[in-house]
Write a protein that holds these residues in place. Structure first.
Motif, PDB file in Angstrom:
ATOM      1  N   ALA A  53       1.635  -3.782 -16.410  1.00 46.32           N
ATOM      2  CA  ALA A  53       0.776  -2.601 -16.312  1.00 46.32           C
ATOM      3  C   ALA A  53       0.833  -1.777 -17.604  1.00 46.32           C
ATOM      4  N   ILE A  54       2.005  -1.706 -18.195  1.00 47.62           N
ATOM      5  CA  ILE A  54       2.124  -0.989 -19.470  1.00 47.62           C
ATOM      6  C   ILE A  54       1.414  -1.770 -20.569  1.00 47.62           C
ATOM      7  N   ARG A  55       1.571  -3.089 -20.567  1.00 49.53           N
ATOM      8  CA  ARG A  55       0.866  -3.920 -21.558  1.00 49.53           C
ATOM      9  C   ARG A  55      -0.638  -3.718 -21.449  1.00 49.53           C
ATOM     10  N   GLU A  56      -1.158  -3.752 -20.236  1.00 50.15           N
ATOM     11  CA  GLU A  56      -2.602  -3.609 -20.039  1.00 50.15           C
ATOM     12  C   GLU A  56      -3.092  -2.241 -20.506  1.00 50.15           C
ATOM     13  N   ALA A  57      -2.354  -1.192 -20.136  1.00 47.48           N
ATOM     14  CA  ALA A  57      -2.761   0.150 -20.543  1.00 47.48           C
ATOM     15  C   ALA A  57      -2.728   0.283 -22.061  1.00 47.48           C
ATOM     16  N   ALA A  58      -1.694  -0.251 -22.686  1.00 46.54           N
ATOM     17  CA  ALA A  58      -1.557  -0.148 -24.139  1.00 46.54           C
ATOM     18  C   ALA A  58      -2.670  -0.905 -24.856  1.00 46.54           C
ATOM     19  N   GLU A  59      -2.986  -2.075 -24.385  1.00 45.82           N
ATOM     20  CA  GLU A  59      -4.058  -2.850 -25.010  1.00 45.82           C
ATOM     21  C   GLU A  59      -5.403  -2.157 -24.834  1.00 45.82           C
ATOM     22  N   ASN A  60      -5.553  -1.456 -23.716  1.00 44.64           N
ATOM     23  CA  ASN A  60      -6.822  -0.747 -23.479  1.00 44.64           C
ATOM     24  C   ASN A  60      -7.039   0.387 -24.482  1.00 44.64           C
ATOM     25  N   PHE A  61      -5.960   1.024 -24.954  1.00 45.60           N
ATOM     26  CA  PHE A  61      -6.177   2.059 -25.970  1.00 45.60           C
ATOM     27  C   PHE A  61      -5.936   1.539 -27.389  1.00 45.60           C
ATOM     28  N   GLY A  62      -5.814   0.235 -27.540  1.00 41.24           N
ATOM     29  CA  GLY A  62      -5.831  -0.380 -28.862  1.00 41.24           C
ATOM     30  C   GLY A  62      -4.491  -0.643 -29.500  1.00 41.24           C
ATOM     31  N   ALA A  63      -3.408  -0.541 -28.743  1.00 35.83           N
ATOM     32  CA  ALA A  63      -2.075  -0.733 -29.314  1.00 35.83           C
ATOM     33  C   ALA A  63      -1.721  -2.215 -29.410  1.00 35.83           C
ATOM     34  N   LYS A  64      -0.868  -2.530 -30.368  1.00 32.93           N
ATOM     35  CA  LYS A  64      -0.257  -3.850 -30.450  1.00 32.93           C
ATOM     36  C   LYS A  64       0.946  -3.867 -29.520  1.00 32.93           C
ATOM     37  N   VAL A  65       1.088  -4.937 -28.740  1.00 35.07           N
ATOM     38  CA  VAL A  65       2.124  -4.994 -27.717  1.00 35.07           C
ATOM     39  C   VAL A  65       2.989  -6.235 -27.914  1.00 35.07           C
ATOM     40  N   CYS A  66       4.303  -6.055 -27.767  1.00 33.60           N
ATOM     41  CA  CYS A  66       5.243  -7.171 -27.717  1.00 33.60           C
ATOM     42  C   CYS A  66       5.854  -7.197 -26.316  1.00 33.60           C
ATOM     43  N   MET A  67       5.631  -8.288 -25.606  1.00 30.18           N
ATOM     44  CA  MET A  67       6.242  -8.428 -24.291  1.00 30.18           C
ATOM     45  C   MET A  67       7.679  -8.904 -24.475  1.00 30.18           C
ATOM     46  N   THR A  68       8.609  -8.173 -23.872  1.00 33.48           N
ATOM     47  CA  THR A  68      10.032  -8.455 -24.037  1.00 33.48           C
ATOM     48  C   THR A  68      10.691  -8.657 -22.679  1.00 33.48           C
ATOM     49  N   SER A  69      11.922  -9.129 -22.705  1.00 37.12           N
ATOM     50  CA  SER A  69      12.645  -9.457 -21.485  1.00 37.12           C
ATOM     51  C   SER A  69      12.904  -8.220 -20.632  1.00 37.12           C
ATOM     52  N   ALA A  70      12.889  -8.418 -19.319  1.00 43.58           N
ATOM     53  CA  ALA A  70      13.224  -7.334 -18.391  1.00 43.58           C
ATOM     54  C   ALA A  70      14.729  -7.163 -18.252  1.00 43.58           C
ATOM     55  N   GLY A  71      15.502  -8.074 -18.860  1.00 43.06           N
ATOM     56  CA  GLY A  71      16.952  -8.038 -18.694  1.00 43.06           C
ATOM     57  C   GLY A  71      17.702  -7.235 -19.736  1.00 43.06           C
ATOM     58  N   HIS A  72      16.998  -6.594 -20.645  1.00 46.89           N
ATOM     59  CA  HIS A  72      17.692  -5.838 -21.690  1.00 46.89           C
ATOM     60  C   HIS A  72      18.389  -4.618 -21.106  1.00 46.89           C
ATOM     61  N   GLU A  73      19.625  -4.398 -21.557  1.00 49.92           N
ATOM     62  CA  GLU A  73      20.382  -3.244 -21.094  1.00 49.92           C
ATOM     63  C   GLU A  73      20.150  -2.015 -21.955  1.00 49.92           C
ATOM     64  N   SER A  74      19.545  -2.194 -23.124  1.00 53.87           N
ATOM     65  CA  SER A  74      19.350  -1.051 -24.015  1.00 53.87           C
ATOM     66  C   SER A  74      18.075  -1.216 -24.814  1.00 53.87           C
ATOM     67  N   GLY A  75      17.609  -0.095 -25.359  1.00 56.08           N
ATOM     68  CA  GLY A  75      16.446  -0.126 -26.228  1.00 56.08           C
ATOM     69  C   GLY A  75      16.712  -0.891 -27.506  1.00 56.08           C
ATOM     70  N   THR A  76      17.973  -0.903 -27.966  1.00 59.92           N
ATOM     71  CA  THR A  76      18.323  -1.643 -29.179  1.00 59.92           C
ATOM     72  C   THR A  76      18.146  -3.134 -28.963  1.00 59.92           C
ATOM     73  N   ASP A  77      18.546  -3.633 -27.787  1.00 57.97           N
ATOM     74  CA  ASP A  77      18.338  -5.046 -27.466  1.00 57.97           C
ATOM     75  C   ASP A  77      16.852  -5.382 -27.481  1.00 57.97           C
ATOM     76  N   ARG A  78      16.046  -4.493 -26.923  1.00 58.67           N
ATOM     77  CA  ARG A  78      14.601  -4.738 -26.882  1.00 58.67           C
ATOM     78  C   ARG A  78      14.022  -4.728 -28.298  1.00 58.67           C
ATOM     79  N   LEU A  79      14.540  -3.823 -29.132  1.00 59.85           N
ATOM     80  CA  LEU A  79      14.074  -3.747 -30.515  1.00 59.85           C
ATOM     81  C   LEU A  79      14.394  -5.036 -31.268  1.00 59.85           C
ATOM     82  N   GLU A  80      15.579  -5.571 -31.041  1.00 58.29           N
ATOM     83  CA  GLU A  80      15.958  -6.810 -31.716  1.00 58.29           C
ATOM     84  C   GLU A  80      15.056  -7.961 -31.289  1.00 58.29           C
ATOM     85  N   GLU A  81      14.664  -8.005 -30.017  1.00 55.51           N
ATOM     86  CA  GLU A  81      13.766  -9.073 -29.577  1.00 55.51           C
ATOM     87  C   GLU A  81      12.418  -8.965 -30.291  1.00 55.51           C
TER      88      GLU A  81
END
Length: 251
Positions: A53-81
């Motif tokens: 849902a966040i991906r869809e909303a972001a693409e609708n307003f023109g953002a570039k999106v990276c889909m990342t794992s739901a298992g990350h414990e921190s934002g830093t882990d998500r950033l590294e992915e």
């Protein structure tokens, strides 16, 4: 020096479920963050999420999106992915802007990126001055102390530095010491992120619940500076949301 901005955006939130999609002045909150990041000097701005849902909303307003794992414990882990998905070079600078900061000034993003101009700087962050003892003693207000070269010495939820001659008899702050509130915006080199996710949780990190202490425990020097503009509070609670809605409605 070029840099990219990554905005982690999780759908799960114990206090405000679906927080990135909450409406503020006719737009989802994540769009406000993205628009402000796009006003910075970043070469590119990416939203990193694990939710369709966040991906869809972001693409609708023109953002570039990276889909990342739901298992990350921190934002830093998500950033590294994101760094891995984009195959970024080790010296590439990334600025991590939280997805619940719809009022973040673009100038602050640029300031943080400028701290990374020295090739030897692998991580940087910002602070604001603390003017009240209530903030100093608030464990939700993370404090930092730094040296004469603006390198962080420590981050803590405790009142640091401890005013030995004053705090014992009251809570008046000393006149000749600047107390610093850490702001949760970071600059990283992609190579450091790759190292960070391989390190186990450090003891200091586990006790304080502060990720940056993992990096410091491994000898990483963190460059710090006072934010060039005031940074309004992010959205963590329903009261925060009401305040930001009122501010943006008036603006």
């Amino acid at each position: 020096m070029g840099f990219i901005v990554v905005i982690p955006a999780r759908h799960a939130s114990s206090r405000l479920p679906g927080k990135p999609l909450l409406d503020i002045a006719g737009k989802p909150m994540i769009q406000h963050v993205w628009e402000r990041a796009c006003q910075s000097g970043a070469d590119a701005v990416f939203i990193a999420t694990d939710h369709d849902a966040i991906r869809e909303a972001a693409e609708n307003f023109g953002a570039k999106v990276c889909m990342t794992s739901a298992g990350h414990e921190s934002g830093t882990d998500r950033l590294e992915e994101v760094a891995s998905l984009l195959k970024l070079a080790d010296d590439q600078v990334l600025v991590n802007v939280q997805g619940d900061e719809p009022l973040i000034p673009p100038a602050v993003i640029d300031q943080l990126a400028s701290l990374m101009a020295d090739a030897d700087t692998r991580m940087a962050t910002l602070y604001e001055r603390i003017s009240t003892a209530e903030q100093v003693f608030d464990p939700n207000c993370v404090k930092l102390v730094s040296d004469e070269r603006d390198q962080a010495l420590y981050f803590s939820r405790a009142p640091i530095p401890w005013y030995r001659d004053g705090f014992a008899s009251g809570k008046n702050l000393p006149d000749d010491v600047v107390y610093k509130r850490h702001i949760g915006i970071y600059g990283y080199r992609a190579g450091l992120l790759r190292e960070f996710v391989r390190w186990p949780v450090a003891g200091l990190e586990a006790v304080e619940k502060l990720e940056q202490l993992r990096a410091m425990s491994h000898g990483v020097r963190i460059k710090v500076a006072e934010a060039c503009q005031p940074i309004p509070a992010g959205v963590d609670t329903a009261d925060d949301l009401a305040l930001v809605r009122a501010l943006l409605a008036d603006g």
